[in-house]
Design an enzyme around this catalytic site. Structure first.
Site, PDB file in Angstrom:
ATOM      1  N   ASN A 178       3.604  -7.246   4.696  1.00  0.00           N
ATOM      2  CA  ASN A 178       2.262  -6.731   5.003  1.00  0.00           C
ATOM      3  C   ASN A 178       1.320  -7.899   5.283  1.00  0.00           C
ATOM      4  OD1 ASN A 178       1.113  -7.664   2.414  1.00  0.00           O
ATOM      5  ND2 ASN A 178       2.496  -6.132   1.566  1.00  0.00           N
ATOM      6  N   ASP A 208       6.083  -1.264  -1.610  1.00  0.00           N
ATOM      7  CA  ASP A 208       6.511  -0.151  -2.456  1.00  0.00           C
ATOM      8  C   ASP A 208       7.971   0.236  -2.184  1.00  0.00           C
ATOM      9  OD1 ASP A 208       4.137   0.177  -3.863  1.00  0.00           O
ATOM     10  OD2 ASP A 208       3.240   1.323  -2.220  1.00  0.00           O
ATOM     11  N   LYS A 226      22.990 -10.687  10.940  1.00  0.00           N
ATOM     12  CA  LYS A 226      21.903 -10.171  11.769  1.00  0.00           C
ATOM     13  C   LYS A 226      22.317  -8.840  12.419  1.00  0.00           C
ATOM     14  CE  LYS A 226      19.093 -11.409  15.689  1.00  0.00           C
ATOM     15  NZ  LYS A 226      19.236 -11.992  16.998  1.00  0.00           N
ATOM     16  N   PHE A 234      -5.042  -3.719  -9.133  1.00  0.00           N
ATOM     17  CA  PHE A 234      -5.885  -3.481  -7.964  1.00  0.00           C
ATOM     18  C   PHE A 234      -5.470  -2.152  -7.346  1.00  0.00           C
ATOM     19  CE2 PHE A 234      -8.442  -7.216  -6.682  1.00  0.00           C
ATOM     20  CZ  PHE A 234      -8.110  -8.070  -7.730  1.00  0.00           C
ATOM     21  N   LYS A 276      -4.668   5.928 -11.201  1.00  0.00           N
ATOM     22  CA  LYS A 276      -3.718   4.799 -11.194  1.00  0.00           C
ATOM     23  C   LYS A 276      -3.840   3.999 -12.494  1.00  0.00           C
ATOM     24  CE  LYS A 276      -2.935   3.581  -6.941  1.00  0.00           C
ATOM     25  NZ  LYS A 276      -3.189   3.037  -5.603  1.00  0.00           N
ATOM     26  N   LYS A 287      -0.637   3.679 -14.917  1.00  0.00           N
ATOM     27  CA  LYS A 287      -0.031   2.369 -15.169  1.00  0.00           C
ATOM     28  C   LYS A 287      -0.526   1.744 -16.477  1.00  0.00           C
ATOM     29  CE  LYS A 287       0.819   1.422 -10.272  1.00  0.00           C
ATOM     30  NZ  LYS A 287       1.298   0.389  -9.336  1.00  0.00           N
TER      31      LYS A 287
HETATM   32  N1  CTP Z   1       1.959  -3.148  -7.809  1.00  0.00           N
HETATM   33  C1  CTP Z   1       3.000  -3.751  -8.473  1.00  0.00           C
HETATM   34  N2  CTP Z   1       4.298  -3.494  -8.112  1.00  0.00           N
HETATM   35  C2  CTP Z   1       4.579  -2.643  -7.118  1.00  0.00           C
HETATM   36  C3  CTP Z   1       3.524  -2.029  -6.437  1.00  0.00           C
HETATM   37  C4  CTP Z   1       2.228  -2.296  -6.811  1.00  0.00           C
HETATM   38  O1  CTP Z   1       2.739  -4.526  -9.384  1.00  0.00           O
HETATM   39  N3  CTP Z   1       5.834  -2.419  -6.794  1.00  0.00           N
HETATM   40  C5  CTP Z   1       0.578  -3.405  -8.230  1.00  0.00           C
HETATM   41  C6  CTP Z   1      -0.304  -4.126  -7.226  1.00  0.00           C
HETATM   42  O2  CTP Z   1      -0.261  -5.527  -7.412  1.00  0.00           O
HETATM   43  C7  CTP Z   1      -1.669  -3.547  -7.520  1.00  0.00           C
HETATM   44  C8  CTP Z   1      -1.349  -2.117  -7.922  1.00  0.00           C
HETATM   45  O3  CTP Z   1      -0.038  -2.147  -8.427  1.00  0.00           O
HETATM   46  O4  CTP Z   1      -2.290  -4.167  -8.634  1.00  0.00           O
HETATM   47  C9  CTP Z   1      -1.424  -1.179  -6.762  1.00  0.00           C
HETATM   48  O5  CTP Z   1      -0.842   0.023  -7.147  1.00  0.00           O
HETATM   49  P1  CTP Z   1      -0.010   0.981  -6.166  1.00  0.00           P
HETATM   50  O6  CTP Z   1       0.297   2.178  -6.961  1.00  0.00           O
HETATM   51  O7  CTP Z   1       1.104   0.309  -5.544  1.00  0.00           O
HETATM   52  O8  CTP Z   1      -1.083   1.262  -5.147  1.00  0.00           O
HETATM   53  P2  CTP Z   1      -1.099   1.188  -3.624  1.00  0.00           P
HETATM   54  O9  CTP Z   1       0.146   0.629  -3.054  1.00  0.00           O
HETATM   55  O10 CTP Z   1      -2.367   0.484  -3.306  1.00  0.00           O
HETATM   56  O11 CTP Z   1      -1.264   2.683  -3.269  1.00  0.00           O
HETATM   57  P3  CTP Z   1      -0.424   4.039  -3.450  1.00  0.00           P
HETATM   58  O12 CTP Z   1       0.297   4.059  -4.759  1.00  0.00           O
HETATM   59  O13 CTP Z   1      -1.525   4.989  -3.438  1.00  0.00           O
HETATM   60  O14 CTP Z   1       0.488   4.069  -2.309  1.00  0.00           O
END
Ligand code: CTP
Length: 413
Positions: free
Chosen positions: A222, A291, A301, A337, A351, A355
């Site tokens: 990203n 995610d 490859k 965040f 969230k 978490k």
């Molecule tokens: N985070 C993490 N590990 C992951 C994904 C996210 O530690 N595999 C942390 C990010 O660093 C951030 C927070 O979780 O602090 C974001 O949460 P997340 O649920 O992933 O939110 P988004 O990706 O922003 O949105 P959504 O869940 O709504 O898709």
């Protein structure tokens, strides 16, 4: 420790490597910053720099072998080790890391490590193959788990003319990391706010994006620049914290004087976070962690075929923030965040609950001119008992407001 108390005492260990002469520069920087420094050398270090050099600079006998008749202190390994606020080793060889990691104490420096309860910062320097050798990496992991801090070696041309990781970190960076541990801020490296209100905290922060491999040459990632995470790291450093950044892919430069550990994937980020977590008092998940990742990573490859479509199957990555919350101790403050485009506050609050966070920084990423890659940000900061609106401001300013809120959470514990 503040500058008004007694002078900070540093035990400077010097090992046998080409970079041994750089310990002299580090010594001078420590002294200029008001530290009392005593030097211990390994026998091989004396092949590179004479003890007399350090003796002239410190005005003290330099111990190589505490059994030496010339040693004025018969129980030097106890006196030396018990009277320091930091044991700093420059350069640290693969050999000394192996001995520290395995409790071997066969000379003065290694006995000092074993006998000391002071924080330890090591600045390794060695040939790239020695650095990458699995045994060295295993010893490094053991030392990190024992809370030894690292001024990571950098990549560059090494004394052996090969290019790779193993070059001693910049002496300024080593000195700054030492100052951060000692909680002192010499005038020349001070920036920003001038309070030491985080000197008792070790802040572990994830920074940047992750890269999830598709095959050996492609990945999913990203646009995260790492600016917000590094702004937090810099602000925390300036307020006296020890800072470790577990850093994925970034376009921003890390601040000086913080520990930087480079990773690529979400899994590697999780592994590094777990390694450092035992010493941390605050965890901030500022990284944009993917995610999902490809379920199968191709060994070679992936070649294009005549087919018009290619389907990649994805699976969830581990959630680092939730895993940290699961294993947290009672002192750890956990901050996350949330990047949202609608119903920002409601989603962020759920969230935070899901978490089990102490605080969440909620960004509205649908607003132009803030968020990914920009200098500025606005956010709503939610804690269990508070809600703070942070209007558009620089990421560095926002970092200080987030740290203010962390201090508030600590006070309410
Ligand atoms: N985070 C993490 N590990 C992951 C994904 C996210 O530690 N595999 C942390 C990010 O660093 C951030 C927070 O979780 O602090 C974001 O949460 P997340 O649920 O992933 O939110 P988004 O990706 O922003 O949105 P959504 O869940 O709504 O898709």
């Amino acid at each position: 420790m503040s500058e008004t108390e007694r002078k900070p005492r540093v035990g400077l260990g010097v090992c046998g490597g080409i970079a041994a002469y750089k310990a002299i520069e580090v010594l001078r920087m420590l002294q200029k910053a008001g530290c009392d420094v005593s030097v211990a050398m390994t026998r091989h270090a004396t092949e590179f720099v004479k003890p007399l050099t350090f003796r002239a600079l410190t005005g003290e006998y330099v111990i190589v072998d505490d059994y030496d008749e010339a040693n004025p202190d018969p129980i030097a390994h106890v006196n030396f080790s018990q009277n320091i606020d930091l044991l700093l080793v420059v350069p640290a060889t693969a050999n000394v890391l192996a001995k520290f990691a395995n409790g071997i104490a066969d000379d003065f420096l290694t006995s000092t490590y074993l006998a000391s309860t002071a924080p330890v910062l090591v600045a390794p320097a060695m040939n790239v193959s020695m650095w990458e050798k699995p045994s060295t990496q295993r010893n490094i992991e053991l030392l990190r788990a024992d809370n030894v801090k690292f001024a990571e070696p950098i990549s560059g041309e090494l004394a052996c003319k090969t290019v790779g990781t193993g070059k001693l970190d910049d002496v300024e960076n080593i000195a700054k990391q030492a100052f951060a541990i000692l909680g002192i801020r010499p005038r020349s490296v001070s920036t920003g706010t001038h309070v030491d209100d985080l000197s008792n905290e070790h802040i572990l922060v994830t920074v940047g994006g992750t890269r999830e491999a598709i095959d050996p040459v492609r990945f999913i990632s990203n646009h995260s620049s790492g600016k917000m995470g590094f702004a937090l790291a810099e602000a925390a450093r300036d307020r006296g914290a020890w800072v470790t950044c577990v850093t994925g892919s970034v376009t921003a430069e890390p601040p000086e004087g913080v520990e930087v550990v480079r990773v690529e994937s979400a899994q590697q980020m999780l592994n590094s976070v777990m390694t450092y977590l035992s010493g941390a008092t605050v965890f901030v998940g500022a990284a944009a962690v993917a995610d999902y990742r490809p379920k199968i990573v191709a060994d070679a490859k992936i070649k294009k075929t005549d087919a018009e479509e290619l389907t990649l199957e994805l699976e969830r990555t581990p959630d680092i923030l939730s895993t940290v919350s699961d294993v947290r101790n009672s002192r750890l403050i956990v901050v996350g965040f949330a990047a949202e485009t609608n119903d920002v506050e409601a989603y962020a609050r759920s969230k935070m609950e899901r978490k089990r966070l102490d605080m969440i920084v909620a960004n509205d990423v649908s607003v132009a001119g803030q968020g990914f890659g920009t200098e500025n940000n606005s956010a709503i900061l939610l804690t269990r008992d508070d809600r703070i609106e942070l209007p558009l401001q620089s990421k560095r300013e926002m970092a200080d407001r987030i740290l203010d809120a962390i201090i508030e959470v600590r006070a309410n514990r």
